[in-house]
Design a protein around this motif. Structure first.
Motif, PDB file in Angstrom:
ATOM      1  N   VAL A   1      -7.455  -9.494 -45.984  1.00 30.19           N
ATOM      2  CA  VAL A   1      -6.199  -8.816 -46.288  1.00 30.19           C
ATOM      3  C   VAL A   1      -5.196  -9.815 -46.858  1.00 30.19           C
ATOM      4  CG1 VAL A   1      -4.287  -7.452 -45.340  1.00 30.19           C
ATOM      5  CG2 VAL A   1      -6.609  -7.199 -44.394  1.00 30.19           C
ATOM      6  N   ASP A   2      -4.560  -9.448 -47.967  1.00 29.27           N
ATOM      7  CA  ASP A   2      -3.451 -10.209 -48.523  1.00 29.27           C
ATOM      8  C   ASP A   2      -2.196  -9.776 -47.777  1.00 29.27           C
ATOM      9  OD1 ASP A   2      -1.405 -11.334 -49.969  1.00 29.27           O
ATOM     10  OD2 ASP A   2      -2.040 -10.550 -51.905  1.00 29.27           O
ATOM     11  N   CYS A   3      -1.748 -10.601 -46.855  1.00 31.80           N
ATOM     12  CA  CYS A   3      -0.679 -10.192 -45.943  1.00 31.80           C
ATOM     13  C   CYS A   3       0.606  -9.811 -46.677  1.00 31.80           C
ATOM     14  CB  CYS A   3      -0.403 -11.302 -44.938  1.00 31.80           C
ATOM     15  SG  CYS A   3      -1.848 -11.780 -43.959  1.00 31.80           S
ATOM     16  N   ALA A   4       0.914 -10.502 -47.764  1.00 34.17           N
ATOM     17  CA  ALA A   4       2.148 -10.234 -48.496  1.00 34.17           C
ATOM     18  C   ALA A   4       2.131  -8.875 -49.189  1.00 34.17           C
ATOM     19  CB  ALA A   4       2.396 -11.330 -49.524  1.00 34.17           C
ATOM     20  N   ALA A   5       0.938  -8.282 -49.327  1.00 35.28           N
ATOM     21  CA  ALA A   5       0.824  -6.985 -49.992  1.00 35.28           C
ATOM     22  C   ALA A   5       0.940  -5.811 -49.023  1.00 35.28           C
ATOM     23  CB  ALA A   5      -0.507  -6.900 -50.742  1.00 35.28           C
ATOM     24  N   GLY A  31       0.023 -15.379 -46.486  1.00 40.09           N
ATOM     25  CA  GLY A  31      -1.345 -15.842 -46.357  1.00 40.09           C
ATOM     26  C   GLY A  31      -2.330 -14.692 -46.364  1.00 40.09           C
ATOM     27  N   HIS A  32      -3.500 -14.919 -45.807  1.00 41.68           N
ATOM     28  CA  HIS A  32      -4.554 -13.910 -45.764  1.00 41.68           C
ATOM     29  C   HIS A  32      -5.139 -13.850 -44.354  1.00 41.68           C
ATOM     30  CE1 HIS A  32      -4.274 -14.767 -50.071  1.00 41.68           C
ATOM     31  NE2 HIS A  32      -4.825 -13.595 -50.284  1.00 41.68           N
ATOM     32  N   PRO A  65      -3.294 -19.597 -43.971  1.00 41.31           N
ATOM     33  CA  PRO A  65      -1.936 -19.747 -44.511  1.00 41.31           C
ATOM     34  C   PRO A  65      -1.940 -19.847 -46.030  1.00 41.31           C
ATOM     35  CG  PRO A  65      -2.292 -21.205 -42.634  1.00 41.31           C
ATOM     36  CD  PRO A  65      -3.629 -20.638 -42.999  1.00 41.31           C
ATOM     37  N   THR A  66      -0.824 -19.494 -46.637  1.00 45.72           N
ATOM     38  CA  THR A  66      -0.686 -19.583 -48.086  1.00 45.72           C
ATOM     39  C   THR A  66      -1.029 -20.993 -48.568  1.00 45.72           C
ATOM     40  OG1 THR A  66       1.065 -17.921 -48.016  1.00 45.72           O
ATOM     41  CG2 THR A  66       0.916 -19.269 -50.008  1.00 45.72           C
ATOM     42  N   GLY A  67      -1.841 -21.075 -49.607  1.00 40.81           N
ATOM     43  CA  GLY A  67      -2.203 -22.367 -50.176  1.00 40.81           C
ATOM     44  C   GLY A  67      -3.439 -22.995 -49.584  1.00 40.81           C
ATOM     45  N   THR A  68      -4.051 -22.334 -48.593  1.00 37.89           N
ATOM     46  CA  THR A  68      -5.265 -22.888 -47.985  1.00 37.89           C
ATOM     47  C   THR A  68      -6.388 -22.957 -49.017  1.00 37.89           C
ATOM     48  OG1 THR A  68      -4.682 -21.965 -45.819  1.00 37.89           O
ATOM     49  CG2 THR A  68      -6.984 -22.580 -46.169  1.00 37.89           C
TER      50      THR A  68
END
Length: 254
Positions: free
Chosen positions: A78-82, A96-97, A116-119
Motif C-alpha cells: 500500500v502507498d500510504c500517501a495515497a 511510505g509503504h 519509510p519514504t526513500g527506502t
C-alpha cells in the motif's frame, strides 16, 4: 462516503418510521474503512486523475536486510500517501509503504512491513518460478475508495435503544430488523469485495472483534490469486498505532 452512508441510514430509518434516536444508535456502531479495488470497479466520479494506491500480487519490493522466507508470497503493498486523509479510525501510516506477505495454508506465516519514504528496495520473487512464469508475474494496481462498515452479525439486541423501543411489540421489532437489513444494503458496494483496510472484519465464522482485535487489513485470495479464502490481519489498537506489526495476527476465513 461515511457522511453519505450515515445520511442514507437516517433516511432509511425515517422511511420505516423508526425513531431518530434508535437510528442514531445504530449509526454510532458504523466504522470507516478503505477499499482497494481495480480501476474498472472505481465509482465514475473517482476515475478522473485517479492514482494507484496499492499493488497486489507480483513481486515484493523489500530492502535487502529484511528477512522473509522465499515461499511467502506478496499479497499487497500500500502507498500510504495515497490513502484518503482521515478515512480510517485506526492509526495507518501516512507516508511510505506497507507491504503484506503471507503464507497461511501450509506454513501459517505472515509479515507486515512498513517501508519509510526513500527506502531502497529490490524485487523479491517466490522461489522456483520458471522463467516464463516470471514474465507474467505482474502486480495489479488498485485504487482507494473510502467506505463504511457495520458489524457482521448485527442484531437489534446489540443496541440498547433498539431493545427498549421494540420490547413487547412485534411490529416495532420488525421495523428495527428491516432497518438493519437496509443498512446492509446501503453499505454494500461493488468495489467492497476486494482488499479492505480498517473497519469491521468481513469474517463469517469468528469475528475478530469478539476476541478484542480490530482489523488492519483483509485480503480475499480471489482478488489476486483465485480461491475463496479471506486472509485477515488484525491486532489491538495499541499494536497497530505503535506499528508493532510483528505482533499482528493472521487468520483465514474460508
Amino acid at each position: 462516503m461515511t457522511a453519505i452512508a450515515h445520511e442514507a441510514v437516517r433516511d432509511a430509518g425515517r422511511a420505516l418510521g423508526v425513531p431518530d434516536p434508535v437510528t442514531e444508535a445504530f449509526i454510532r456502531l458504523l466504522r470507516p474503512c478503505v477499499y482497494l479495488c481495480p480501476y474498472e470497479e472505481l465509482p465514475e466520479e473517482l476515475r478522473k486523475d485517479a492514482r494507484p494506491a496499492a499493488l497486489a500480487g507480483g513481486p515484493a519490493h523489500l530492502p535487502e536486510d529484511v528477512a522473509v522466507p522465499t515461499y511467502v508470497p506478496h499479497l499487497v503493498t500500500v502507498d500510504c500517501a495515497a490513502i484518503p486523509t482521515g478515512a480510517l479510525d485506526i492509526e495507518f501510516p501516512t507516508a511510505g509503504h506497507v507491504a503484506i506477505l503471507a503464507e497461511v495454508t501450509d506454513q501459517d506465516e505472515g509479515f507486515v512491513i512498513h517501508l519509510p519514504t526513500g527506502t531502497e528496495t529490490s524485487k523479491r520473487y517466490p522461489r522456483e518460478m520458471e522463467l516464463e512464469a516470471l514474465k507474467s508475474y505482474e502486480s495489479l494496481p488498485l485504487y482507494a475508495v473510502a467506505g463504511t462498515t457495520m458489524p457482521g452479525a448485527l442484531r437489534r439486541s446489540h443496541v440498547v435503544a433498539a431493545v427498549e423501543y421494540a420490547e413487547g411489540d412485534t411490529e416495532r421489532a420488525r421495523l428495527v430488523d428491516n432497518l438493519i437489513n437496509e443498512m446492509g444494503a446501503i453499505l454494500t458496494v461493488r468495489w467492497g469485495y476486494g482488499i479492505q483496510l480498517g473497519g469491521f472484519a468481513p469474517a463469517w465464522h469468528d469475528p475478530l472483534e469478539d476476541r478484542g482485535n480490530i482489523l488492519f487489513a483483509s485480503i480475499p485470495e480471489s482478488a489476486v490469486f483465485g480461491g475463496e479464502c479471506i486472509i485477515l490481519v488484525s491486532g489491538s489498537r495499541e499494536q497497530i498505532a505503535e506499528r508493532r506489526y510483528n505482533e499482528l495476527e493472521f487468520d483465514v476465513e474460508s
